[in-house]
Design a protein around this motif. Structure first.
Motif, PDB file in Angstrom:
ATOM      1  N   LEU A 143      11.112 119.030 -33.860  1.00  0.00           N
ATOM      2  CA  LEU A 143      10.400 117.500 -33.881  1.00  0.00           C
ATOM      3  C   LEU A 143      10.081 116.987 -32.622  1.00  0.00           C
ATOM      4  O   LEU A 143       8.841 116.591 -32.426  1.00  0.00           O
ATOM      5  N   LEU A 144      11.150 117.114 -31.777  1.00  0.00           N
ATOM      6  CA  LEU A 144      10.685 116.282 -30.365  1.00  0.00           C
ATOM      7  C   LEU A 144       9.707 117.045 -29.676  1.00  0.00           C
ATOM      8  O   LEU A 144       8.830 116.350 -28.920  1.00  0.00           O
ATOM      9  N   LEU A 145       9.767 118.298 -29.812  1.00  0.00           N
ATOM     10  CA  LEU A 145       8.643 119.108 -28.986  1.00  0.00           C
ATOM     11  C   LEU A 145       7.413 119.033 -29.693  1.00  0.00           C
ATOM     12  O   LEU A 145       6.430 118.812 -28.773  1.00  0.00           O
ATOM     13  N   ALA A 146       7.299 118.893 -30.716  1.00  0.00           N
ATOM     14  CA  ALA A 146       6.002 118.765 -31.472  1.00  0.00           C
ATOM     15  C   ALA A 146       5.262 117.495 -31.182  1.00  0.00           C
ATOM     16  O   ALA A 146       4.182 117.406 -30.896  1.00  0.00           O
ATOM     17  N   ALA A 147       6.192 116.380 -30.957  1.00  0.00           N
ATOM     18  CA  ALA A 147       5.621 114.988 -30.775  1.00  0.00           C
ATOM     19  C   ALA A 147       5.258 115.171 -29.172  1.00  0.00           C
ATOM     20  O   ALA A 147       4.045 114.670 -28.934  1.00  0.00           O
ATOM     21  N   THR A 148       5.878 115.653 -28.555  1.00  0.00           N
ATOM     22  CA  THR A 148       5.113 116.192 -27.016  1.00  0.00           C
ATOM     23  C   THR A 148       3.932 116.747 -27.104  1.00  0.00           C
ATOM     24  O   THR A 148       3.068 116.334 -26.201  1.00  0.00           O
ATOM     25  N   ARG A 149       3.898 117.613 -28.055  1.00  0.00           N
ATOM     26  CA  ARG A 149       2.527 118.611 -27.875  1.00  0.00           C
ATOM     27  C   ARG A 149       1.443 117.380 -28.413  1.00  0.00           C
ATOM     28  O   ARG A 149       0.222 117.693 -28.062  1.00  0.00           O
ATOM     29  N   TYR A 150       1.634 116.604 -29.207  1.00  0.00           N
ATOM     30  CA  TYR A 150       0.619 115.612 -29.796  1.00  0.00           C
ATOM     31  C   TYR A 150       0.466 114.301 -28.774  1.00  0.00           C
ATOM     32  O   TYR A 150      -0.084 113.359 -29.001  1.00  0.00           O
ATOM     33  N   GLY A 151       1.165 114.310 -27.642  1.00  0.00           N
ATOM     34  CA  GLY A 151       0.925 113.325 -26.412  1.00  0.00           C
ATOM     35  C   GLY A 151       1.809 112.056 -26.955  1.00  0.00           C
ATOM     36  O   GLY A 151       1.644 110.880 -26.417  1.00  0.00           O
ATOM     37  N   LEU A 152       2.836 112.179 -27.577  1.00  0.00           N
ATOM     38  CA  LEU A 152       3.492 110.893 -28.139  1.00  0.00           C
ATOM     39  C   LEU A 152       5.089 111.194 -27.297  1.00  0.00           C
ATOM     40  O   LEU A 152       5.452 112.083 -27.126  1.00  0.00           O
ATOM     41  N   SER A 153       5.410 110.026 -27.201  1.00  0.00           N
ATOM     42  CA  SER A 153       7.026 109.927 -26.720  1.00  0.00           C
ATOM     43  C   SER A 153       7.884 109.615 -27.776  1.00  0.00           C
ATOM     44  O   SER A 153       7.755 108.920 -28.925  1.00  0.00           O
ATOM     45  N   THR A 154       9.140 110.090 -27.612  1.00  0.00           N
ATOM     46  CA  THR A 154      10.257 109.964 -28.764  1.00  0.00           C
ATOM     47  C   THR A 154      11.367 109.498 -27.783  1.00  0.00           C
ATOM     48  O   THR A 154      11.776 109.587 -26.808  1.00  0.00           O
ATOM     49  N   LEU A 155      12.404 108.913 -28.702  1.00  0.00           N
ATOM     50  CA  LEU A 155      13.852 108.769 -28.286  1.00  0.00           C
ATOM     51  C   LEU A 155      14.792 109.223 -29.585  1.00  0.00           C
ATOM     52  O   LEU A 155      14.732 108.660 -30.465  1.00  0.00           O
ATOM     53  N   TRP A 156      15.704 110.118 -29.336  1.00  0.00           N
ATOM     54  CA  TRP A 156      16.548 110.367 -30.557  1.00  0.00           C
ATOM     55  C   TRP A 156      17.915 109.748 -30.185  1.00  0.00           C
ATOM     56  O   TRP A 156      18.370 109.677 -29.152  1.00  0.00           O
ATOM     57  N   MET A 157      18.278 108.871 -31.069  1.00  0.00           N
ATOM     58  CA  MET A 157      19.438 107.799 -31.065  1.00  0.00           C
ATOM     59  C   MET A 157      20.413 108.281 -32.097  1.00  0.00           C
ATOM     60  O   MET A 157      19.872 108.567 -33.297  1.00  0.00           O
ATOM     61  N   THR A 158      21.550 108.152 -31.622  1.00  0.00           N
ATOM     62  CA  THR A 158      22.415 108.237 -32.738  1.00  0.00           C
ATOM     63  C   THR A 158      23.664 107.252 -32.787  1.00  0.00           C
ATOM     64  O   THR A 158      24.614 107.157 -33.525  1.00  0.00           O
ATOM     65  N   GLY A 159      23.336 106.057 -31.881  1.00  0.00           N
ATOM     66  CA  GLY A 159      24.475 104.888 -31.990  1.00  0.00           C
ATOM     67  C   GLY A 159      24.039 104.009 -32.985  1.00  0.00           C
ATOM     68  O   GLY A 159      23.760 102.786 -32.856  1.00  0.00           O
TER      69      GLY A 159
END
Length: 212
Positions: A143-159
């Motif tokens: 999912l994170l890589l797909a978001a990058t392909r669409y020019g989007l930024s992400t943050l995966w958070m577990t806290g």
């Protein structure tokens, strides 16, 4: 808002992906969110049991409930990013896998010895969790890589308090494990991406024997 539509090499997406901690509130179109989830759904999983499930959060009231399950910067992020995706690992899919293997045994398509695996899938909680969580994390990476392909930024958070997150989005009790929240959107104006730091490559691999 314009989104990338030209092809993006997977190695380019890996190199471009960064964790962003300040977002602007521009919404992410549903069709783009569905494309990210479709990418996650293509991830590999042990014995093809596909344990991942996702809840997309966009409405202000749901964002606020999600923010209440954490503190500090994470709470601000989920309220400002265009969308947040609650990532879940389904224990139901461990049960479904046990059912599938049991049916194969009855049909003579699997050896009777596999009944021991069926029992572990149904009764051994540590084994069930060790099955569904790592496979879900793999889907999150897709999912994170797909978001990058669409020019989007992400943050995966577990806290987060996983139980409070599940309550905020009405997840049935006992059936799912919390696997993090992914904020998705566009970086805030003026956001400066820190330089990526990684251990030297030669520190992380060996050939044939560890340390060689």
């Amino acid at each position: 808002m314009q989104y990338r539509t030209e092809p993006c090499d997977v190695l380019e997406a890996i190199a471009r992906r960064h964790s962003v901690r300040e977002f602007r509130p521009d919404p992410v179109p549903d069709e783009v969110l569905i494309a990210l989830l479709e990418a996650a759904h293509q991830a590999p999983s042990a014995m093809n049991h596909q344990p991942w499930e996702f809840v997309v959060v966009r409405r202000p009231e749901t964002k606020a409930a999600l923010a209440a399950a954490t503190a500090g910067r994470n709470a601000q992020i989920v309220q400002t990013a265009g969308a947040s995706i609650v990532c879940l690992a389904s224990l139901r899919q461990a049960d479904a896998l046990a059912d599938r293997i049991e049916a194969q045994i009855r049909a003579g398509q699997a050896p009777p010895e596999r009944q021991a695996l069926v029992q572990r899938l149904r009764e051994d909680q540590a084994h069930r969790q060790a099955l569904v969580l790592p496979n879900t994390y793999t889907a999150v990476g897709f999912l994170l890589l797909a978001a990058t392909r669409y020019g989007l930024s992400t943050l995966w958070m577990t806290g987060f308090d996983g139980e409070r997150v599940k309550a905020a989005v009405s997840v049935p009790a006992g059936d799912y494990l919390f696997a993090g929240v992914v904020a998705v959107g566009h970086p805030a104006e003026g956001w400066e991406q820190p330089a990526r730091t990684r251990r030297p490559l030669e520190e992380i691999y060996s050939f044939e024997r560890f340390g060689k």
